[in-house]
Scaffold this motif. Structure first.
Motif, short mmCIF file in Angstrom:
data_model
loop_
_atom_site.label_atom_id
_atom_site.label_comp_id
_atom_site.label_asym_id
_atom_site.label_seq_id
_atom_site.Cartn_x
_atom_site.Cartn_y
_atom_site.Cartn_z
N ALA A 72 23.96 79.11 -6.54
CA ALA A 72 25.23 78.39 -6.55
C ALA A 72 25.93 78.48 -5.19
O ALA A 72 26.47 77.49 -4.69
CB ALA A 72 26.14 78.95 -7.64
N LEU A 73 25.90 79.66 -4.58
CA LEU A 73 26.54 79.83 -3.26
C LEU A 73 25.80 79.02 -2.21
O LEU A 73 26.43 78.41 -1.32
CB LEU A 73 26.56 81.31 -2.89
CG LEU A 73 27.55 82.17 -3.67
CD1 LEU A 73 27.27 83.66 -3.45
CD2 LEU A 73 28.98 81.84 -3.27
N MET A 74 24.49 78.99 -2.27
CA MET A 74 23.72 78.19 -1.32
C MET A 74 23.98 76.71 -1.52
O MET A 74 24.15 75.95 -0.55
CB MET A 74 22.22 78.48 -1.47
CG MET A 74 21.79 79.84 -0.95
SD MET A 74 19.98 80.03 -0.98
CE MET A 74 19.49 78.82 0.26
N SER A 75 24.06 76.28 -2.78
CA SER A 75 24.34 74.87 -3.07
C SER A 75 25.74 74.49 -2.60
O SER A 75 25.94 73.41 -2.02
CB SER A 75 24.21 74.61 -4.58
OG SER A 75 22.91 74.88 -5.03
N GLY A 76 26.70 75.38 -2.84
CA GLY A 76 28.07 75.11 -2.41
C GLY A 76 28.16 75.01 -0.89
O GLY A 76 28.86 74.12 -0.36
N THR A 77 27.46 75.90 -0.17
CA THR A 77 27.45 75.84 1.30
C THR A 77 26.84 74.54 1.79
O THR A 77 27.37 73.90 2.72
CB THR A 77 26.66 77.04 1.86
OG1 THR A 77 27.22 78.25 1.38
CG2 THR A 77 26.69 77.03 3.38
N ALA A 78 25.74 74.12 1.17
CA ALA A 78 25.09 72.87 1.57
C ALA A 78 25.97 71.66 1.28
O ALA A 78 26.06 70.73 2.10
CB ALA A 78 23.75 72.73 0.84
N LEU A 79 26.65 71.68 0.14
CA LEU A 79 27.53 70.56 -0.22
C LEU A 79 28.73 70.46 0.72
O LEU A 79 29.15 69.37 1.10
CB LEU A 79 27.99 70.71 -1.67
CG LEU A 79 26.94 70.43 -2.74
CD1 LEU A 79 27.42 70.89 -4.11
CD2 LEU A 79 26.59 68.93 -2.78
N LEU A 80 29.28 71.61 1.09
CA LEU A 80 30.41 71.60 2.03
C LEU A 80 29.97 71.12 3.41
O LEU A 80 30.72 70.40 4.09
CB LEU A 80 31.03 73.00 2.11
CG LEU A 80 31.79 73.48 0.86
CD1 LEU A 80 32.27 74.91 1.04
CD2 LEU A 80 32.97 72.55 0.56
N SER A 81 28.77 71.51 3.82
CA SER A 81 28.25 71.02 5.10
C SER A 81 28.07 69.51 5.07
O SER A 81 28.38 68.81 6.04
CB SER A 81 26.90 71.70 5.40
OG SER A 81 27.05 73.09 5.52
N TRP A 82 27.57 69.01 3.95
CA TRP A 82 27.41 67.56 3.77
C TRP A 82 28.76 66.86 3.78
O TRP A 82 28.92 65.79 4.38
CB TRP A 82 26.66 67.30 2.47
CG TRP A 82 26.48 65.85 2.14
CD1 TRP A 82 25.88 64.90 2.91
CD2 TRP A 82 26.90 65.19 0.93
NE1 TRP A 82 25.90 63.68 2.27
CE2 TRP A 82 26.51 63.83 1.05
CE3 TRP A 82 27.54 65.61 -0.23
CZ2 TRP A 82 26.76 62.90 0.06
CZ3 TRP A 82 27.78 64.68 -1.23
CH2 TRP A 82 27.40 63.34 -1.09
N LEU A 83 29.76 67.47 3.15
CA LEU A 83 31.10 66.90 3.11
C LEU A 83 31.70 66.78 4.51
O LEU A 83 32.33 65.78 4.86
CB LEU A 83 32.00 67.76 2.22
CG LEU A 83 33.49 67.41 2.17
CD1 LEU A 83 33.70 66.00 1.60
CD2 LEU A 83 34.26 68.44 1.35
#
Length: 256
Positions: A105-116
């Motif tokens: 979840a933390l890795m997914s959240g980091t990736a999503l924020l980078s994409w944002l």
């Protein structure tokens, strides 16, 4: 969340036969309380116990459907990324927040924020962030076998994947490379990286973990994908029963 988890668990029990239902609950909700000890031990001895733990596989499947749906509904990342982050956090809470699912979840959240933010996504940085956050807020996880297995296997995949994907091939060679060579190498590398923590925590290693992973992992992934539709299709008696039957048969085949 406990009440919702209980309702989803009951819904699975109504649609899927008893023994496969316990396997589906473990895959979908992280609830292994009803899974027979013999099945858990068998998975562990084969070196595929991680397939019963909620991890990146589960979130990648969930995120794949979520992002595909919201991109069609609303193509703006300013909306899609926060919604996806909230759903990832909600799923992590719903399933009990184990170390492996929190890492994913933390890795997914980091990736999503980078994409944002339009920044370059670096999986190794995301893995480091996940590890740092877990160690800060839960230092005791350093003594948890799941922590070392999850991070070791993920590190192996992240280190090897770029080298594999940058090799350019065409035609039949490309098909064989992507569908056969890549999975074999990734599985082998992940298994090798987890040998040390497995030996330290369990006092044994499986000599058949690589072929077992290659055979069982795709079956578990397909079962998980089908299981994600169970809560939605349960309200449609005929269709829900059919999907429940298919999931039950596939789960039984995986367990047997």
């Amino acid at each position: 969340m406990r009440r919702l988890r209980g309702r989803l668990s009951d819904e699975v029990g109504k649609i899927v036969p008893e023994r496969p239902a316990e396997f589906v609950r473990a895959l979908l909700l992280g609830d292994r309380s009803g899974l027979p000890l013999s099945d858990t031990v068998a998975f562990r001895r084969l070196g595929i116990g991680h397939l019963l733990a909620l991890s990146g596989l589960h979130l990648s499947v969930l995120l794949g459907f979520v992002l595909a749906f919201f991109r069609r509904l609303c193509p703006y990342r300013a909306v899609t990324a926060p919604v996806a982050c909230l759903l990832v956090a909600a799923y992590a809470m719903l399933t009990g927040g184990s170390v492996s699912i929190l890492r994913a979840a933390l890795m997914s959240g980091t990736a999503l924020l980078s994409w944002l933010w339009g920044a370059r996504r670096d999986p190794l940085t995301a893995l480091a962030v996940a590890g740092a956050v877990l160690m800060i807020f839960s230092p005791g996880c350093a003594y948890d076998c799941a922590f070392w297995l999850s991070f070791s296997a993920t590190l192996a995949i992240l280190v090897l994947s770029p080298w594999l994907t940058h090799r350019k091939t065409n035609g039949i060679r490309r098909l064989l490379t992507e569908k056969i060579l890549f999975p074999v190498l990734l599985t082998s590398c992940a298994s090798l990286f987890t040998l040390l923590p497995t030996a330290l925590f369990f006092g044994r290693i499986s000599t058949v973990s690589i072929p077992a992973n290659l055979l069982i992992a795709p079956m578990v992934e397909l079962c998980l994908i089908l299981s994600l539709f169970l809560p939605l299709l349960g309200a449609i008696p005929a269709f829900g029963s059919f999907v429940g039957f298919v999931v039950g048969k596939w789960a039984s085949l995986t367990l047997d």
